[in-house]
Design a protein around this motif. Structure first.
Motif, mmCIF file in Angstrom:
data_model
loop_
_atom_site.group_PDB
_atom_site.id
_atom_site.type_symbol
_atom_site.label_atom_id
_atom_site.label_comp_id
_atom_site.label_asym_id
_atom_site.label_seq_id
_atom_site.Cartn_x
_atom_site.Cartn_y
_atom_site.Cartn_z
ATOM 1 N N SER A 1 20.298 -2.284 4.773
ATOM 2 C CA SER A 1 19.431 -1.122 4.677
ATOM 3 C C SER A 1 18.125 -1.270 5.456
ATOM 4 N N VAL A 2 17.780 -2.505 5.832
ATOM 5 C CA VAL A 2 16.503 -2.713 6.528
ATOM 6 C C VAL A 2 16.684 -3.285 7.929
ATOM 7 N N LYS A 3 17.912 -3.579 8.321
ATOM 8 C CA LYS A 3 18.150 -4.128 9.661
ATOM 9 C C LYS A 3 17.602 -3.186 10.715
ATOM 10 N N GLY B 1 0.829 -1.196 0.000
ATOM 11 C CA GLY B 1 0.000 0.000 0.000
ATOM 12 C C GLY B 1 0.862 1.244 0.000
ATOM 13 N N SER B 2 0.209 2.360 0.266
ATOM 14 C CA SER B 2 0.890 3.651 0.306
ATOM 15 C C SER B 2 0.887 4.186 1.722
ATOM 16 N N VAL B 3 2.053 4.580 2.193
ATOM 17 C CA VAL B 3 2.175 5.127 3.545
ATOM 18 C C VAL B 3 3.124 6.314 3.518
ATOM 19 N N GLN B 4 3.070 7.098 4.553
ATOM 20 C CA GLN B 4 4.012 8.198 4.702
ATOM 21 C C GLN B 4 5.273 7.697 5.399
ATOM 22 N N ALA B 5 6.348 8.414 5.177
ATOM 23 C CA ALA B 5 7.609 8.068 5.822
ATOM 24 C C ALA B 5 7.406 7.968 7.337
ATOM 25 N N GLY B 6 8.019 6.944 7.911
ATOM 26 C CA GLY B 6 7.852 6.689 9.333
ATOM 27 C C GLY B 6 6.732 5.709 9.650
ATOM 28 N N SER C 1 9.189 2.104 10.447
ATOM 29 C CA SER C 1 10.038 3.266 10.135
ATOM 30 C C SER C 1 10.341 3.322 8.640
ATOM 31 N N LEU C 2 9.311 3.199 7.854
ATOM 32 C CA LEU C 2 9.513 3.145 6.411
ATOM 33 C C LEU C 2 10.063 4.462 5.869
ATOM 34 N N LYS C 3 10.897 4.323 4.841
ATOM 35 C CA LYS C 3 11.542 5.468 4.203
ATOM 36 C C LYS C 3 11.147 5.498 2.723
ATOM 37 N N PRO C 4 11.226 6.664 2.092
ATOM 38 C CA PRO C 4 10.905 6.724 0.660
ATOM 39 C C PRO C 4 11.739 5.744 -0.173
ATOM 40 N N GLU C 5 12.952 5.488 0.237
ATOM 41 C CA GLU C 5 13.804 4.563 -0.510
ATOM 42 C C GLU C 5 13.378 3.100 -0.361
ATOM 43 N N ASP C 6 12.399 2.839 0.489
ATOM 44 C CA ASP C 6 11.847 1.482 0.595
ATOM 45 C C ASP C 6 10.784 1.229 -0.477
ATOM 46 N N THR C 7 10.436 2.244 -1.230
ATOM 47 C CA THR C 7 9.424 2.122 -2.271
ATOM 48 C C THR C 7 9.847 1.110 -3.333
ATOM 49 N N GLY C 8 8.908 0.273 -3.746
ATOM 50 C CA GLY C 8 9.178 -0.702 -4.792
ATOM 51 C C GLY C 8 8.148 -1.803 -4.801
ATOM 52 N N MET C 9 8.305 -2.719 -5.751
ATOM 53 C CA MET C 9 7.477 -3.909 -5.793
ATOM 54 C C MET C 9 8.165 -4.960 -4.928
ATOM 55 N N TYR C 10 7.407 -5.514 -4.010
ATOM 56 C CA TYR C 10 7.959 -6.506 -3.095
ATOM 57 C C TYR C 10 7.476 -7.895 -3.514
ATOM 58 N N TYR C 11 8.446 -8.799 -3.642
ATOM 59 C CA TYR C 11 8.164 -10.160 -4.082
ATOM 60 C C TYR C 11 8.545 -11.148 -2.991
ATOM 61 N N CYS C 12 7.741 -12.163 -2.806
ATOM 62 C CA CYS C 12 8.168 -13.267 -1.957
ATOM 63 C C CYS C 12 8.673 -14.387 -2.850
ATOM 64 N N ALA C 13 9.564 -15.187 -2.288
ATOM 65 C CA ALA C 13 10.205 -16.226 -3.072
ATOM 66 C C ALA C 13 10.544 -17.413 -2.192
ATOM 67 N N GLY D 1 4.132 -10.199 -6.732
ATOM 68 C CA GLY D 1 4.543 -8.942 -6.142
ATOM 69 C C GLY D 1 3.399 -8.115 -5.588
ATOM 70 N N THR D 2 3.741 -7.260 -4.643
ATOM 71 C CA THR D 2 2.800 -6.297 -4.077
ATOM 72 C C THR D 2 3.531 -4.964 -3.944
ATOM 73 N N GLN D 3 2.864 -3.883 -4.340
ATOM 74 C CA GLN D 3 3.507 -2.575 -4.405
ATOM 75 C C GLN D 3 3.518 -1.893 -3.043
ATOM 76 N N VAL D 4 4.671 -1.351 -2.697
ATOM 77 C CA VAL D 4 4.828 -0.537 -1.493
ATOM 78 C C VAL D 4 5.314 0.844 -1.933
ATOM 79 N N THR D 5 4.598 1.868 -1.524
ATOM 80 C CA THR D 5 4.964 3.236 -1.863
ATOM 81 C C THR D 5 5.052 4.054 -0.585
ATOM 82 N N VAL D 6 6.208 4.663 -0.361
ATOM 83 C CA VAL D 6 6.441 5.457 0.838
ATOM 84 C C VAL D 6 6.685 6.901 0.400
ATOM 85 N N SER D 7 5.853 7.800 0.864
ATOM 86 C CA SER D 7 5.979 9.202 0.490
ATOM 87 C C SER D 7 6.634 9.990 1.617
ATOM 88 N N SER D 8 7.342 11.029 1.214
ATOM 89 C CA SER D 8 8.069 11.839 2.210
ATOM 90 C C SER D 8 7.187 12.942 2.768
#
Length: 121
Positions: free
Chosen positions: A62-64, A10-15, A84-96, A114-121
């Motif tokens: 980057s995610v630790k 989904g879409s969330v704000q930073a943090g 604590s999501l950041k804008p740079e975490d934005t992308g399509m997330y795939y499980c494998a 995949g599922t889309q994650v969008t983080v806005s600043s």
């Protein structure tokens, strides 16, 4: 053939936080390593977090301390708790599903859509 289905993006704000889920059709999911990967536009797909059948985990630097991977073998489901999501975490997330608890794409052979994650600043 095993099927992996992601949800929870989904879409969330930073943090903010999101929890991704990956449902696996295979009844013996506990025997395999599972992982989350992500791909931002114009970038290579990269490993985020992986977990093996013993619960041993591996995280990208980057995610630790922000992301937590877990699995519920009885429910054939894997999760990724993202805080604590950041804008740079934005992308399509795939499980494998794969054979090694690595962050290398080549070690995983079965992929979800995949599922889309969008983080806005």
């Amino acid at each position: 053939q095993v099927q992996l289905v992601e949800s929870g993006g989904g879409s969330v704000q930073a943090g903010g936080s999101l929890r991704l889920s990956c449902a696996v059709s295979r009844a013996t999911v506990s025997n395999y390593c599972m992982g989350w990967f992500r791909q931002a536009p114009g970038k290579e797909r990269e490993g985020v977090a992986t977990i093996n059948s013993d619960g041993i985990t591996n995280y990208a630097n980057s995610v630790k301390d922000r992301f937590t991977i877990s699995r519920d073998n009885a429910a054939n489901t894997m999760y990724l708790e993202m805080n604590s999501l950041k804008p740079e975490d934005t992308g399509m997330y795939y499980c494998a599903e794969g054979g090694f608890v690595s962050l290398r794409r080549v070690d995983f052979s079965n992929w979800g859509q995949g599922t889309q994650v969008t983080v806005s600043s």
